[in-house]
Design a protein around this motif. Structure first.
Motif, PDB file in Angstrom:
ATOM      1  N   ALA A   1     -21.310 -25.841 -18.850  1.00  0.00           N
ATOM      2  CA  ALA A   1     -20.844 -26.131 -20.219  1.00  0.00           C
ATOM      3  C   ALA A   1     -19.592 -25.325 -20.558  1.00  0.00           C
ATOM      4  CB  ALA A   1     -21.951 -25.807 -21.220  1.00  0.00           C
ATOM      5  N   ASP A   2     -18.922 -25.781 -21.600  1.00  0.00           N
ATOM      6  CA  ASP A   2     -17.767 -25.084 -22.158  1.00  0.00           C
ATOM      7  C   ASP A   2     -18.227 -24.448 -23.468  1.00  0.00           C
ATOM      8  OD1 ASP A   2     -15.195 -24.204 -22.773  1.00  0.00           O
ATOM      9  OD2 ASP A   2     -14.617 -26.114 -23.658  1.00  0.00           O
ATOM     10  N   ILE A   3     -18.264 -23.129 -23.510  1.00  0.00           N
ATOM     11  CA  ILE A   3     -18.733 -22.383 -24.682  1.00  0.00           C
ATOM     12  C   ILE A   3     -17.530 -21.721 -25.352  1.00  0.00           C
ATOM     13  CG2 ILE A   3     -20.265 -20.558 -25.521  1.00  0.00           C
ATOM     14  CD1 ILE A   3     -21.760 -22.822 -24.038  1.00  0.00           C
ATOM     15  N   GLN A   4     -17.443 -21.880 -26.658  1.00  0.00           N
ATOM     16  CA  GLN A   4     -16.406 -21.179 -27.420  1.00  0.00           C
ATOM     17  C   GLN A   4     -17.060 -20.396 -28.540  1.00  0.00           C
ATOM     18  OE1 GLN A   4     -13.369 -24.122 -28.604  1.00  0.00           O
ATOM     19  NE2 GLN A   4     -11.964 -22.625 -27.741  1.00  0.00           N
ATOM     20  N   THR A   5     -16.680 -19.133 -28.625  1.00  0.00           N
ATOM     21  CA  THR A   5     -17.169 -18.268 -29.696  1.00  0.00           C
ATOM     22  C   THR A   5     -16.035 -18.046 -30.695  1.00  0.00           C
ATOM     23  OG1 THR A   5     -16.447 -16.216 -28.650  1.00  0.00           O
ATOM     24  CG2 THR A   5     -18.647 -17.068 -28.023  1.00  0.00           C
ATOM     25  N   ILE A   6     -16.327 -17.304 -31.738  1.00  0.00           N
ATOM     26  CA  ILE A   6     -15.283 -16.976 -32.710  1.00  0.00           C
ATOM     27  C   ILE A   6     -14.117 -16.255 -32.024  1.00  0.00           C
ATOM     28  CG2 ILE A   6     -16.371 -14.794 -33.420  1.00  0.00           C
ATOM     29  CD1 ILE A   6     -14.638 -17.224 -35.841  1.00  0.00           C
TER      30      ILE A   6
END
Length: 155
Positions: free
Chosen positions: A68-73
């Motif tokens: 998966a592609d995870i993006q956080t703040i």
């Protein structure tokens, strides 16, 4: 070994597949912008993007994020969208204690990405999965409305 993309960088972990994404982000990758509020998926403080969809990281076992592609703040902080949201929240007084703000910003970004010019009702619905105990939401709604006007297609 679980491999995924985190804020644009390929990463891997040998943490147990049942570990929560929230704990992995905070403990292993030291991305502490993602907060734990309720731990039950009700408050949105732990909101992240998983394959561009807003998700509560406290409910995600890391075994489900392989590839998966995870993006956080932290992953969106250099974007023009974040800069507009940051300035708009500041102008509108949408930040008080700040605990909910990373999740609110992620929810705001998700909303404005799908609907660049939302109505007040759409804004309120867009942040309905995020709780704030300080502002009473009116200033947050005003901030998102301001960001929509300032962003005009950038968000």
């Amino acid at each position: 070994m679980i491999k995924f993309t985190l804020n644009g960088r390929k990463v891997e972990t040998d943490a147990p597949a049942t570990a929560r994404l929230l704990d992995l982000l905070r403990d292993e990758f030291e991305l502490i912008g993602t907060k734990e509020g309720c731990g039950e998926g009700e408050c949105g403080a732990c909101s992240v993007f998983v394959n561009n969809l807003l998700q509560n990281s406290c409910l995600i076992p890391i075994g489900s994020i392989s590839g998966a592609d995870i993006q956080t703040i932290e992953g969106i902080i250099e974007t023009e969208q974040f800069k507009i949201l940051d300035e708009s929240y500041s102008i509108a007084g949408g930040v008080q204690c700040g605990y909910c703000i990373p999740g609110m910003i992620m929810a705001s970004a998700a909303l404005l990405s799908k609907n660049p010019h939302p109505s007040e009702a759409e804004i309120r619905e867009g942040i309905s999965g995020n709780l704030c105990r300080c502002t009473g939401y009116n200033m947050i709604v005003e901030a998102i409305n301001l960001a929509a006007k300032k962003g005009d297609g950038l968000c």
